[in-house]
Enzyme design. Structure first.
Site, short mmCIF file in Angstrom:
data_model
loop_
_atom_site.label_atom_id
_atom_site.label_comp_id
_atom_site.label_asym_id
_atom_site.label_seq_id
_atom_site.Cartn_x
_atom_site.Cartn_y
_atom_site.Cartn_z
N GLU A 438 46.77 40.10 48.74
CA GLU A 438 47.57 39.50 49.92
C GLU A 438 48.17 38.07 48.82
OE1 GLU A 438 47.95 41.80 52.32
OE2 GLU A 438 49.11 40.23 52.22
C1 LIG Z 1 41.42 46.09 45.78
C2 LIG Z 1 42.71 45.74 46.15
C3 LIG Z 1 43.50 45.98 46.86
C4 LIG Z 1 45.01 45.75 47.04
N1 LIG Z 1 45.51 46.25 48.03
C5 LIG Z 1 46.79 46.01 48.08
C6 LIG Z 1 47.69 46.94 49.13
O1 LIG Z 1 47.23 47.23 50.10
N2 LIG Z 1 49.07 46.78 49.12
C7 LIG Z 1 49.45 46.04 47.86
O2 LIG Z 1 50.91 46.26 47.98
N3 LIG Z 1 48.90 45.56 46.83
C8 LIG Z 1 47.35 45.48 47.06
N4 LIG Z 1 46.75 45.01 46.14
C9 LIG Z 1 47.38 44.14 44.92
C10 LIG Z 1 47.22 42.62 45.08
O3 LIG Z 1 48.05 41.97 46.18
C11 LIG Z 1 47.80 42.05 43.81
O4 LIG Z 1 46.79 42.44 42.87
C12 LIG Z 1 47.87 40.50 43.75
O5 LIG Z 1 48.86 40.07 44.50
C13 LIG Z 1 47.97 40.00 42.47
O6 LIG Z 1 49.14 40.85 41.74
P1 LIG Z 1 48.72 41.25 40.03
O7 LIG Z 1 47.33 42.06 40.25
O8 LIG Z 1 50.05 42.04 39.49
O9 LIG Z 1 48.50 40.07 39.38
P2 LIG Z 1 49.74 39.15 38.50
O10 LIG Z 1 50.74 39.03 39.64
O11 LIG Z 1 49.84 39.73 37.17
O12 LIG Z 1 48.82 37.82 38.48
C14 LIG Z 1 48.04 37.51 37.30
C15 LIG Z 1 47.56 36.10 37.27
O13 LIG Z 1 48.72 35.20 37.19
C16 LIG Z 1 48.89 34.26 38.16
N5 LIG Z 1 50.37 34.22 38.51
C17 LIG Z 1 51.11 35.25 38.57
N6 LIG Z 1 52.60 34.71 38.67
C18 LIG Z 1 52.45 33.39 38.81
C19 LIG Z 1 53.24 32.26 38.98
N7 LIG Z 1 54.55 32.52 39.24
N8 LIG Z 1 52.77 31.03 39.24
C20 LIG Z 1 51.50 30.83 39.16
N9 LIG Z 1 50.56 31.79 38.69
C21 LIG Z 1 51.00 33.07 38.62
C22 LIG Z 1 48.33 34.65 39.39
O14 LIG Z 1 47.76 33.81 40.41
C23 LIG Z 1 46.98 35.43 38.91
O15 LIG Z 1 45.85 34.71 38.61
C24 LIG Z 1 45.51 45.05 46.03
C25 LIG Z 1 44.65 44.69 44.93
C26 LIG Z 1 43.35 45.05 44.81
C27 LIG Z 1 42.70 44.74 43.52
#
Ligand SMILES: Cc1cc2nc3c(=O)[nH]c(=O)nc-3n(C[C@H](O)[C@H](O)[C@H](O)COP(=O)(O)OP(=O)(O)OC[C@H]3O[C@@H](n4cnc5c(N)ncnc54)[C@H](O)[C@@H]3O)c2cc1C
Length: 584
Positions: A438
C-alpha cells in the site's frame, strides 16, 4: 504453546465512551444518531467471538499450509473457504457498507475496530474482506450506475470478492511506468492486456466472482500518471443465461513465495484481452484508485496495530508462566520472567504503543465518519483534512511501531519465540509486509511532508497541533504534560522547517521519515494525555493504575525519541546526499 487472542472490546468501549466522546459525535451525523458506544460494544463482542472461535484457530495452520496453485486455480488453506462463507453469512463484510447496497450502515469507527480484531486473529484472512471493501469504495465513488447496479451490492455484502491490481514488474511506487493496455471494443467494454505482480486475493477457491480493479493505459494515453485509467475486470462474466459463469480471459501465472501472510494468495495475474469496463473517467484512474488506496492505507495501519496487540497479549501470558532466574527482591527462584526489569521494559514498550494507537485509530475513524456524513460542509472539510493528514501517519507509524512491537514480544519468548509452534515468529513475518505494501512507509512519509503538511496553506496541521496543545493545557498529567510540551515544541519547529523546504526534494526526502516519526510520537502521546484525563471514569482502580504506569513509561522511555528525530531534521540533507553514488 499455540498463540491466544482476547478481543480488547472492553478497552474499545472505554475509548469510545470516555476518551473520544463517540456517542455525542455520532448523534450529530444523519443515519448514525442511534449508534452509541454501548451498541458498538455489543457488535464488537460478537465480532470478537467470531475472531477467536473461527479465525484465530486457522492462523497457525494456515501459515503452515499456505496457498497452492493447482491446474491454474488457487487452493486456499484448509478451513478458509468455510470461514469466509460464515463471515459473509453473518454480515461482517458490509458492517459499514451502504444500506442501499446491502450494507449495515454502521460507522467506520466500528469497522476499524473489527479490522483490528480480524488482523490480530488472522491477517491472511483479513485481506480478503479488506480488499473487497476497498474495491466497493472505489466503485461507489467513481463507477457508473450500470456498473454499480451489477457489482456494488455483491461487493458490499462480500458475496463477491475484490482485488486491486496496480503493481507491475517495472511499476511499483512509480505507477506512471505501467504498461498494461486497455483497448476499446466499441461496445462500451475494453480488452485488457498485461501482467500484474503481487496481487493480493487475486484468486481463491471460495466459489464466487472476483472483481479486479486494474490500472491500465488506453490507446494514445499520455505517458506518466495522467495516462492511467481504472478498469473493472471480473473473473466471471455474465454468460448466455445471464448467470456469471463465463471465465474472463485472465489467469494466475504464479503464486509469489513470500516471507509471511502465507495463507493469503499473492498472485502474478495475466490479463489476456480480458473484458473490462472503465471506472470513472479515462486518464483519471489514479484518482479513482486513490479512493481505494486511502481506505486501504488506514486498514494497513490497523493491521500493524492488530498484530502488535496479539503478539503483546501472548508475550504477557508467557512472561507470567516462564520461570527463569531470581528476582531482585530476593524471592527464591526460579521466578516468572515478568519479574525481571528488562522483560518488564519490553512488555511496557509493547503496551505503551498499543493503547494510544487504538485510540488514535478510532479518533481518525470518527473524523472519517464526520467527513462522510456531517450536514455542515465546513465541518466535513475540516474532518476530511484531518483524515488526509493522519492517513500516512497511521499507515507508516502503526506498521513500523507494530513491527517493532512484534519483535519485542517475540524476544520475550527467548528461543521459543523463534520456533514456529509458539506463533510469535509468524506475527513478526506477517507484520513485516505491512511496512511495505500500500505504498512503502518511506513513500508515506514523503506524502506527509510534501503534500499534507502544506495542505490548505498548512491550516489543518495548525488546527491539529493547536488541539493537542489545548488538551495538554487542560490536562493534569504531570510528567507526561512536561514531556509532551517539549515534544510538541520540537514538532512545531520541525513543521516550520518542512514548510520552508517546500519544493526541495532532497531536504524533504531526508527529513520525511524523521518528521513522520516525530509526528506519530506526539500524536500517540496526545492520546495518552486524553486517556489519562478520562481514566477516572474507570471503576476498576487496577485499570486506572495500569494506564498511569503505561503513560509514565511512554513519557520517560518512548517520548524522548522525539529528540533524536528532531536532531536529524536539523542536520538536514547535506550528510545524506554528500556521498557520491559510485562510492556506496
Ligand atoms: C505480499 C504483497 C502483497 C501486495 N499486494 C498488492 C496488491 O494487492 N495490489 C497491488 O497492486 N500491489 C500489491 N503489492 C505491491 C506493493 O504495493 C509494492 O511492492 C510496493 O508499493 C512497493 O513497490 P515496489 O515493490 O515496486 O518497490 P519500489 O517502488 O521499487 O521501491 C523500492 C524502494 O525504493 C523506495 N522508493 C521508490 N520510489 C521512491 C521515491 N520516489 N522516493 C523515495 N523512495 C522511493 C521505496 O520506498 C522502497 O524502499 C503487494 C506486495 C507484496 C509484497
Amino acid at each position: 504453546m499455540p498463540s491466544t487472542y482476547q478481543p480488547p472490546v472492553a478497552t474499545m468501549r472505554f475509548l469510545l465512551e470516555h476518551v473520544l466522546d463517540f456517542d455525542a459525535q455520532m448523534a450529530a451525523l444523519p443515519g448514525l444518531e442511534e449508534v452509541t458506544s454501548e451498541l458498538a460494544g455489543e457488535v464488537l463482542t460478537m465480532a470478537g467471538r467470531m475472531c477467536t472461535e473461527r479465525l484465530a484457530p486457522l492462523n497457525l495452520p494456515g501459515d503452515a499450509a499456505g496457498t497452492k496453485l493447482v491446474d491454474g486455480n488457487v487452493v486456499t488453506a484448509p478451513g478458509f473457504a468455510e470461514a469466509y462463507a460464515e463471515f459473509v453469512e453473518a454480515g461482517w463484510p458490509g458492517l459499514a457498507g451502504d444500506p442501499e447496497f446491502g450494507g449495515q450502515g454502521l460507522p467506520r469507527t466500528v469497522q476499524i475496530m473489527l479490522d483490528e480484531m480480524v488482523s490480530a486473529a488472522n491477517l491472511s484472512f483479513g485481506l480478503f474482506p479488506g480488499l473487497t471493501r476497498g474495491a466497493a469504495e472505489a466503485l461507489a465513488a467513481h463507477g457508473s450506475d450500470e456498473l454499480k447496479a451489477t457489482y456494488l451490492g455483491k461487493l458490499v455484502t462480500g458475496e463477491w470478492c475484490g482485488a486491486m491490481a496496480l503493481t507491475e514488474a517495472s511499476a511499483g511506487t512509480d505507477l506512471g511506468l505501467l504498461r498494461t493496455r486497455a483497448e476499446p471494443r466499441g461496445d462500451g467494454s475494453y480488452a485488457v492486456t498485461g501482467t500484474k505482480i503481487f496481487i493480493s486475493s487475486g484468486d481463491q477457491d471460495f466459489g464466487n466472482n472476483i472483481v479486479h480493479l486494474v490500472l491500465a493505459r488506453l490507446p494514445d494515453a499520455p505517458a506518466g500518471v495522467k495516462g492511467i485509467s481504472l478498469l473493472l475486470v471480473p473473473k466471471f462474466l455474465p454468460g448466455a443465461s445471464g448467470a456469471f459463469d463465463e471465465r474472463n480471459a485472465m489467469s494466475v501465472g504464479a503464486l509469489e513465495h513470500k516471507m509471511g501472510i502465507h495463507a493469503q494468495p499473492t498472485c502474478v495475474m495475466n490479463y489476456d484481452g480480458a473484458t473490462g469496463w472503465l471506472v470513472g473517467k479515462a486518464g483519471r484512474g489514479l484518482n479513482a484508485m486513490f479512493t481505494m488506496m486511502n481506505a486501504e492505507r488506514l486498514f494497513v495501519g490497523i493491521q500493524g496495530l492488530g498484530l502488535a496487540d496479539a503478539a503483546t497479549q501472548n508475550a504477557v501470558a508467557y512472561a507470567r508462566e516462564r520461570l527463569q532466574g531470581r528476582a531482585a527482591d530476593g524471592r527464591p527462584g526460579p521466578v516468572p520472567i515478568i519479574a525481571h526489569a528488562d522483560v518488564r521494559k519490553m512488555l511496557l514498550a509493547c503496551r505503551a504503543f498499543v493503547e494510544p494507537a487504538r485510540a488514535l485509530a478510532a479518533w481518525t475513524a470518527i473524523r472519517m465518519d464526520i467527513a462522510d456524513r456531517h450536514p455542515d460542509a465546513a465541518t466535513r472539510d475540516a474532518a476530511s483534512a484531518d483524515v488526509a493528514l493522519l492517513t500516512p501517519v497511521v499507515k507508516a507509524a502503526f506498521t513500523d511501531f507494530g513491527f517493532e512491537t512484534t519483535v519485542l514480544a517475540q524476544q520475550v519468548f527467548g528461543g521459543h519465540g523463534y520456533i514456529h509452534e509458539a506463533g510469535m515468529e509468524q506475527f513478526v513475518r506477517d507484520a513485516r509486509i505491512t511496512q511495505i505494501y500500500e505504498g512503502t512507509n518511506g513513500v508515506q512519509a514523503i506524502d506527509l511532508v510534501s503534500r499534507k503538511v502544506t495542505l490548505n496553506g498548512g491550516a489543518p496541521l495548525r488546527a491539529y497541533l493547536d488541539g493537542i496543545a489545548a488538551d495538554i493545557d487542560k490536562s493534569d498529567s504531570g510528567d507526561l504534560a512536561v514531556q509532551m510540551r517539549a515534544a510538541l515544541a520540537m514538532l512545531e519547529e520541525a513543521s516550520a522547517t518542512i514548510a520552508a523546504a517546500s519544493g526541495d526534494a532532497d531536504a524533504l526526502g531526508a527529513a520525511a521519515t524523521e518528521y513522520l516519526n516525530l509526528f506519530a510520537l506526539v500524536s500517540l502521546g496526545w492520546m495518552w494525555v486524553r486517556i489519562l484525563a478520562a481514566a477516572p471514569a474507570l471503576e476498576d482502580a487496577r485499570s486506572r493504575d495500569t494506564y498511569a504506569a503505561l503513560a509514565a513509561y511512554y513519557a520517560s522511555y518512548v517520548l524522548p525519541r522525539a529528540g533524536l528525530h528532531a536532531a536529524r531534521i536539523v542536520a538536514g540533507p547535506a550528510t545524506v546526499m554528500a556521498l557520491d553514488e559510485a562510492l556506496f
